[in-house]
Scaffold this motif. Structure first.
Motif, short mmCIF file in Angstrom:
data_model
loop_
_atom_site.label_atom_id
_atom_site.label_comp_id
_atom_site.label_asym_id
_atom_site.label_seq_id
_atom_site.Cartn_x
_atom_site.Cartn_y
_atom_site.Cartn_z
N LYS A 85 0.76 -1.06 -0.01
CA LYS A 85 0.04 0.05 -0.09
C LYS A 85 0.79 1.39 0.06
O LYS A 85 0.53 2.27 -0.76
CB LYS A 85 -0.80 -0.01 1.27
N ARG A 86 1.98 1.27 0.60
CA ARG A 86 3.04 2.44 0.81
C ARG A 86 3.41 2.55 -0.70
O ARG A 86 3.61 3.99 -1.02
CB ARG A 86 3.76 2.14 1.72
N LYS B 46 2.47 1.57 -3.51
CA LYS B 46 1.41 2.13 -4.63
C LYS B 46 1.02 3.53 -4.30
O LYS B 46 0.32 4.22 -5.29
CB LYS B 46 0.15 1.24 -4.87
N ALA B 47 0.93 4.09 -2.81
CA ALA B 47 0.69 5.26 -2.84
C ALA B 47 1.75 6.35 -2.95
O ALA B 47 1.45 7.63 -2.71
CB ALA B 47 0.34 5.56 -1.19
N THR B 48 2.80 5.95 -3.30
CA THR B 48 3.90 6.97 -3.73
C THR B 48 4.34 7.24 -5.01
O THR B 48 4.51 6.21 -5.87
CB THR B 48 5.27 6.44 -3.03
N GLU B 49 4.10 8.37 -5.68
CA GLU B 49 3.90 8.29 -7.14
C GLU B 49 5.17 7.79 -7.96
O GLU B 49 4.87 7.15 -8.96
CB GLU B 49 3.68 9.96 -7.44
N ALA C 90 4.68 3.83 -7.94
CA ALA C 90 3.69 3.30 -8.29
C ALA C 90 3.53 2.33 -9.25
O ALA C 90 2.74 1.30 -9.23
CB ALA C 90 2.50 4.21 -8.50
#
Length: 295
Positions: A68-69, A71-74, A77
Motif C-alpha cells: 500500500k505504501r 502504490k501510494a508513492t507516485e 507506483a
C-alpha cells in the motif's frame, strides 16, 4: 546493465535461496529482512529497482501494508511487486490484487516459475521507463490534439504510436503503459490468433518470439491491421483500439479475478484497467475496446 531486484522476507533461508537463483540468472539483488528495512531502502533508492519480491506475512510492516505504501508513492507506483506467501486461498490473492500487486507466487514455487515471473515483471518496468523517457521529450503541443487515427501491424510500430498518443494525456507515461498493453493484445491475440494457453506453452519452450515472427510473416494473419484512434471529449480522452481477429471472451477480464496474478503473463487488461484508464469498455465480440482517461 544488470536489472536490480529488492527481496523482502523475514526468513533468511528464503532470502538466500531466492538470491542464489536470481543472481545465477543474471540479476543483482538486495535483501531486506522486514518491511521497515525495505521501506527505508525504497525511500532512498526505490527508482533503482526493476521489481520487488515481497513476502506477504511479516511482523511489523506486513507485505500488504508495504504494498500500500509503494502504490501510494507516485515515483514507485508502477514498480512491479511480486507478492509471495504460503497462503494460496483466493481471498489472500484477492487482497493483493486489490492492493495493486501485479504478480503472485505461492510457496513453494519452482525455479522456472520464479524466473518467468521476474522476467515478466522487469520487462514491464523497462517498458514503463521507456515511456517515461519519451514523455519527457518536448512534445507538449500534442496535449492540444483533438483527434487522430493510426493503422499498423507490428509491435515496433505500436511503440511509436503509443508514445505519440500518450503525449495527448496529462499523465503520458501512465496512459502509455495501459495503451501499449491493449495494442499488444490486439496484435498478438487478435490479429495473430495466439491464445493464452498457446503463449504459455510457447514461452515454456522458449519459442514465443520465433512463433510471433512466423505469424507476422503469414500472408493472411500478417496482413491484418490494428487501428487506434483518439478523440478528445471535453477534458476526457477516448482511445479506441480495434483489431481484425475473431474476438475473445472479454467479460471475465473485467472482474477482479485472483488467477490473473498467478500466471507469468496475461495481465495486460488488468494493468490497463487498474493503473492506466478510468474506464475500459469492450464492444461486440471483443475485437474493439474503448479506453477512457478523465480530464
Amino acid at each position: 546493465m544488470k536489472k536490480r531486484l529488492l527481496l523482502v522476507d523475514d526468513e533468511p533461508f528464503n532470502l538466500e535461496l531466492m538470491t542464489d537463483l536470481l543472481e545465477d540468472a543474471g540479476y543483482d539483488t538486495q535483501q531486506a529482512l522486514n518491511g521497515e528495512d525495505a521501506w527505508q531502502i525504497l525511500q532512498r533508492e526505490g527508482e533503482q529497482f526493476s521489481a520487488i519480491l515481497l513476502d506477504k506475512m511479516m511482523p511489523g510492516i506486513s507485505g500488504v501494508d508495504l504494498l500500500k505504501r509503494i502504490k501510494a508513492t507516485e515515483r514507485l507506483a508502477f514498480l512491479p511487486v511480486i507478492m509471495q506467501t504460503a497462503v494460496g486461498a483466493a481471498a489472500s490473492v484477492q487482497e493483493s490484487l486489490a492492493g495493486g500487486a501485479f504478480y503472485y507466487l505461492t510457496k513453494p514455487f519452482s525455479r522456472d516459475m520464479l524466473l518467468a515471473v521476474v522476467a515478466a515483471a522487469t520487462e514491464h518496468w523497462d517498458r514503463h521507463q521507456y515511456f517515461v523517457e519519451l514523455a519527457n521529450q518536448q512534445l507538449d503541443a500534442l496535449q492540444h490534439l483533438e483527434q487522430a487515427s493510426f493503422s499498423f501491424r507490428q509491435l515496433h510500430e505500436a511503440r511509436c504510436v503509443t508514445a505519440l498518443l500518450a503525449r495527448t494525456s496529462s499523465s503520458p507515461e501512465k496512459t502509455a503503459t495501459g495503451l501499449f498493453e491493449l495494442i499488444v493484445n490486439a496484435i498478438e491475440h487478435g490479429n495473430l490468433e495466439l491464445d493464452y494457453q498457446e503463449k504459455t506453452q510457447l514461452q515454456r519452450e522458449d519459442r514465443w518470439q520465433e512463433t510471433l515472427q512466423q505469424r507476422l510473416a503469414d500472408p493472411v494473419l500478417g496482413a491484418r491491421e490494428v487501428r487506434v484512434s483518439m478523440q478528445r471529449h471535453g477534458g476526457d480522452l477516448h482511445f479506441t483500439i480495434s483489431d481484425q481477429g475473431n474476438g475473445f471472451d472479454w467479460a471475465r477480464y473485467l472482474v477482479d479475478d485472483p488467477t490473473q496474478l498467478i500466471s507469468s503473463h496475461g495481465r495486460g487488461i488488468l494493468i490497463a484497467r487498474k493503473l492506466s484508464f478510468d474506464q475500459l469498455h469492450y464492444q461486440g465480440n471483443g475485437n474493439q475496446v474503448l479506453a477512457i482517461v478523465h480530464g
